[in-house]
Write a protein that holds these residues in place. Sequence first.
Motif, PDB file in Angstrom:
ATOM      1  N   SER A   1       0.827  -1.201   0.000  1.00 40.60           N
ATOM      2  CA  SER A   1       0.000   0.000   0.000  1.00 40.60           C
ATOM      3  C   SER A   1       0.859   1.248   0.000  1.00 40.60           C
ATOM      4  O   SER A   1       1.895   1.292   0.672  1.00 40.60           O
ATOM      5  N   PRO A   2       0.432   2.290  -0.726  1.00 39.00           N
ATOM      6  CA  PRO A   2       1.076   3.600  -0.556  1.00 39.00           C
ATOM      7  C   PRO A   2       0.804   4.145   0.841  1.00 39.00           C
ATOM      8  O   PRO A   2      -0.195   3.802   1.488  1.00 39.00           O
ATOM      9  N   LEU A   3       1.709   4.988   1.337  1.00 40.71           N
ATOM     10  CA  LEU A   3       1.429   5.736   2.558  1.00 40.71           C
ATOM     11  C   LEU A   3       0.521   6.914   2.222  1.00 40.71           C
ATOM     12  O   LEU A   3       0.598   7.482   1.132  1.00 40.71           O
ATOM     13  N   VAL A   4      -0.324   7.295   3.177  1.00 39.74           N
ATOM     14  CA  VAL A   4      -1.164   8.485   2.996  1.00 39.74           C
ATOM     15  C   VAL A   4      -0.692   9.633   3.879  1.00 39.74           C
ATOM     16  O   VAL A   4      -1.138  10.765   3.720  1.00 39.74           O
ATOM     17  N   LEU A   5       0.195   9.346   4.817  1.00 35.83           N
ATOM     18  CA  LEU A   5       0.882  10.375   5.596  1.00 35.83           C
ATOM     19  C   LEU A   5       2.380  10.142   5.473  1.00 35.83           C
ATOM     20  O   LEU A   5       2.836   8.998   5.429  1.00 35.83           O
ATOM     21  N   ASP A   6       3.151  11.218   5.441  1.00 37.56           N
ATOM     22  CA  ASP A   6       4.604  11.072   5.400  1.00 37.56           C
ATOM     23  C   ASP A   6       5.083  10.278   6.605  1.00 37.56           C
ATOM     24  O   ASP A   6       4.625  10.498   7.739  1.00 37.56           O
ATOM     25  N   GLY A   7       6.032   9.393   6.362  1.00 36.14           N
ATOM     26  CA  GLY A   7       6.728   8.724   7.456  1.00 36.14           C
ATOM     27  C   GLY A   7       8.014   9.477   7.732  1.00 36.14           C
ATOM     28  O   GLY A   7       8.877   9.586   6.853  1.00 36.14           O
ATOM     29  N   ASP A   8       8.180   9.981   8.930  1.00 35.85           N
ATOM     30  CA  ASP A   8       9.325  10.825   9.258  1.00 35.85           C
ATOM     31  C   ASP A   8      10.474   9.988   9.822  1.00 35.85           C
ATOM     32  O   ASP A   8      10.253   8.990  10.520  1.00 35.85           O
TER      33      ASP A   8
ATOM     34  N   ILE B   1       3.300   4.045  10.778  1.00 38.01           N
ATOM     35  CA  ILE B   1       3.003   4.356   9.382  1.00 38.01           C
ATOM     36  C   ILE B   1       1.495   4.359   9.202  1.00 38.01           C
ATOM     37  O   ILE B   1       0.770   3.647   9.909  1.00 38.01           O
ATOM     38  N   THR B   2       1.037   5.176   8.277  1.00 33.88           N
ATOM     39  CA  THR B   2      -0.382   5.224   7.936  1.00 33.88           C
ATOM     40  C   THR B   2      -0.511   4.917   6.454  1.00 33.88           C
ATOM     41  O   THR B   2       0.051   5.634   5.608  1.00 33.88           O
ATOM     42  N   VAL B   3      -1.242   3.845   6.143  1.00 32.30           N
ATOM     43  CA  VAL B   3      -1.314   3.344   4.775  1.00 32.30           C
ATOM     44  C   VAL B   3      -2.696   3.602   4.186  1.00 32.30           C
ATOM     45  O   VAL B   3      -3.683   3.790   4.903  1.00 32.30           O
ATOM     46  N   GLU B   4      -2.730   3.601   2.877  1.00 31.60           N
ATOM     47  CA  GLU B   4      -4.000   3.812   2.170  1.00 31.60           C
ATOM     48  C   GLU B   4      -4.905   2.601   2.281  1.00 31.60           C
ATOM     49  O   GLU B   4      -6.111   2.723   2.495  1.00 31.60           O
ATOM     50  N   GLN B   5      -4.311   1.396   2.133  1.00 30.92           N
ATOM     51  CA  GLN B   5      -5.084   0.160   2.118  1.00 30.92           C
ATOM     52  C   GLN B   5      -4.528  -0.779   3.185  1.00 30.92           C
ATOM     53  O   GLN B   5      -3.486  -1.404   2.998  1.00 30.92           O
ATOM     54  N   PRO B   6      -5.208  -0.919   4.338  1.00 31.28           N
ATOM     55  CA  PRO B   6      -4.651  -1.702   5.448  1.00 31.28           C
ATOM     56  C   PRO B   6      -4.819  -3.205   5.329  1.00 31.28           C
ATOM     57  O   PRO B   6      -4.222  -3.955   6.110  1.00 31.28           O
ATOM     58  N   SER B   7      -5.600  -3.668   4.383  1.00 27.35           N
ATOM     59  CA  SER B   7      -5.843  -5.105   4.265  1.00 27.35           C
ATOM     60  C   SER B   7      -4.531  -5.861   4.056  1.00 27.35           C
ATOM     61  O   SER B   7      -3.719  -5.502   3.198  1.00 27.35           O
ATOM     62  N   GLY B   8      -4.312  -6.890   4.853  1.00 26.03           N
ATOM     63  CA  GLY B   8      -3.107  -7.706   4.740  1.00 26.03           C
ATOM     64  C   GLY B   8      -1.973  -7.288   5.642  1.00 26.03           C
ATOM     65  O   GLY B   8      -0.985  -8.015   5.774  1.00 26.03           O
TER      66      GLY B   8
ATOM     67  N   GLY C   1       1.370  -3.166  16.455  1.00 27.76           N
ATOM     68  CA  GLY C   1       0.009  -2.791  16.818  1.00 27.76           C
ATOM     69  C   GLY C   1      -0.668  -2.079  15.660  1.00 27.76           C
ATOM     70  O   GLY C   1      -0.010  -1.667  14.693  1.00 27.76           O
ATOM     71  N   GLY C   2      -1.972  -1.955  15.728  1.00 27.14           N
ATOM     72  CA  GLY C   2      -2.704  -1.308  14.652  1.00 27.14           C
ATOM     73  C   GLY C   2      -3.933  -0.574  15.154  1.00 27.14           C
ATOM     74  O   GLY C   2      -4.497  -0.898  16.201  1.00 27.14           O
ATOM     75  N   ARG C   3      -4.350   0.444  14.404  1.00 24.96           N
ATOM     76  CA  ARG C   3      -5.565   1.209  14.673  1.00 24.96           C
ATOM     77  C   ARG C   3      -6.082   1.689  13.335  1.00 24.96           C
ATOM     78  O   ARG C   3      -5.521   2.600  12.734  1.00 24.96           O
ATOM     79  N   GLU C   4      -7.125   1.019  12.821  1.00 25.57           N
ATOM     80  CA  GLU C   4      -7.653   1.304  11.486  1.00 25.57           C
ATOM     81  C   GLU C   4      -6.531   1.173  10.460  1.00 25.57           C
ATOM     82  O   GLU C   4      -6.014   0.074  10.255  1.00 25.57           O
ATOM     83  N   ASN C   5      -6.104   2.255   9.850  1.00 23.88           N
ATOM     84  CA  ASN C   5      -5.064   2.135   8.821  1.00 23.88           C
ATOM     85  C   ASN C   5      -3.705   2.667   9.276  1.00 23.88           C
ATOM     86  O   ASN C   5      -2.828   2.950   8.471  1.00 23.88           O
ATOM     87  N   THR C   6      -3.521   2.790  10.591  1.00 22.02           N
ATOM     88  CA  THR C   6      -2.237   3.204  11.164  1.00 22.02           C
ATOM     89  C   THR C   6      -1.648   2.043  11.950  1.00 22.02           C
ATOM     90  O   THR C   6      -2.356   1.380  12.719  1.00 22.02           O
ATOM     91  N   PHE C   7      -0.334   1.828  11.778  1.00 27.00           N
ATOM     92  CA  PHE C   7       0.332   0.689  12.412  1.00 27.00           C
ATOM     93  C   PHE C   7       1.619   1.148  13.084  1.00 27.00           C
ATOM     94  O   PHE C   7       2.368   1.960  12.529  1.00 27.00           O
TER      95      PHE C   7
END
Length: 455
Positions: free
Chosen positions: A125-132, A138-145, A171-177
């Motif tokens: 998945s592409p990231l939807v927020l910059d990873g610093d 990381i926050t991804v566009e498509q969290p499946s998998g 750990g995970g929360r919706e599309n943030t890991f």
Amino acid sequence: MSRLSRVKRWIGRTAAVVGAALAVTIASGDEVAPGPDEQQLPFAMHSEMTDRPTITVGRSDADLIGTDNRVLQAAVDYVAGLGGGVVSIGEGEYLMHDSLHLRSGVTVRGVYGKTVLRKARAAVSPLVLDGDFGEQQITVEQPSGFGVGHGVAVWDSRAGGFHTTVARITGGRENTFSIDKPLMADCMVSNGAIAATVFPVVSGVEIEGARVEDLVIEGNKEENLYLNGCRGAGIYLYRGFGTVLQGCMVRNYHGDGISFQQSNDVSVINCISEENTHLGLHPGSGSQRPEVRGCLARKNGTDGLFLCWRVRHGTFEDNVLEENGQFGISIGHKDSDNLLRANRVVRNAENGVFFRNESEGMSPHRNRLEGNVIEDNGREPGTAGIRIRGEPSGLIFEQNVIRDTRPDAERTQTVGILVEPQVGPIHVGSNRIEAATVIDDRRDSLDGTPDPSVP
């Protein structure tokens, strides 16, 4: 009998028993006491033991039963917690959602040809927020998998090589890991930042004295993205000092087969690396004194054996580098003082042995090639069995066989040794070279005659 008499009798009997026991102890003292050669281990307050921790893992009939990386890791961590020992993995296939992370002093042993660690299908998945840089989420566009406990790699178009981050999802929360390692670089959405569950199938990072024996690594390249050899491979070591890889096969990995970086005194013995998309065997980044012996690197996408940067004082012997997509053997940046002996370098797409183009200070000096067979290489006519670029000096070539054995119309390895203009003094001794051009020496001495260092 009076009470006093009974006490005296008891004392007499007790003294006799104690005396006899003391006599036995004294007589056997040499067996009980430490011998003159017994010494404590370097980093422990006890001497060497003959019985060490051992645990079996399998799909059935084992101490620990399971079918994926979790049961394998549980066994390795258990043995590591006891100071090291052996993990024996039974035959069958184990699905890898994360690396098998090696530990210091632990031997992982499979059943030769029958214990298979298979890379799981990757989520991407592409990231939807910059990873610093330094961030651990990381926050991804498509969290499946993307799942907790899975391995993951994160990079963008500017964060390749060692700046690619390979970590575990904690750990995970919706599309943030969250991940267990900080990002090694800024991974910017504007630069195509991406996350994928790709990782080495077997990984050893910051360890000493581990062993891996008789495993088959199935890379499942059709269902996985490429992970570069600085941060991944089917089997990957980073600062994995003194690790031994023996009897292992790595196939179909989307990247390198076996890569070890910044890892001194690694031995790779009787291993196979085949049909991986990039390098077959990749020692690099300052790995000193490697031993690669009796290995086969076949049908990999680029080079069979690639000496990366600062590989020195290594021994590469009795290997077969065959039908790889670029060079059979590539040597370059500060890769000096190595011995390459009795290898077969055959039917590779370009030069059999290639010395990369480096300045004098960065060139691979004083390497010795002895008793190798270099034949039938190249796809285009005019290919050299050995091509020397850059400014190396002190290279020695002795007792090598360099030839093309194919029918005349099919021959492409038509130059034995090509020496390019900036190369320093080298020694070409007694070799058997069968080629239309035996030696193409393009250097000039000061008086305009060919350089005399090549007879």
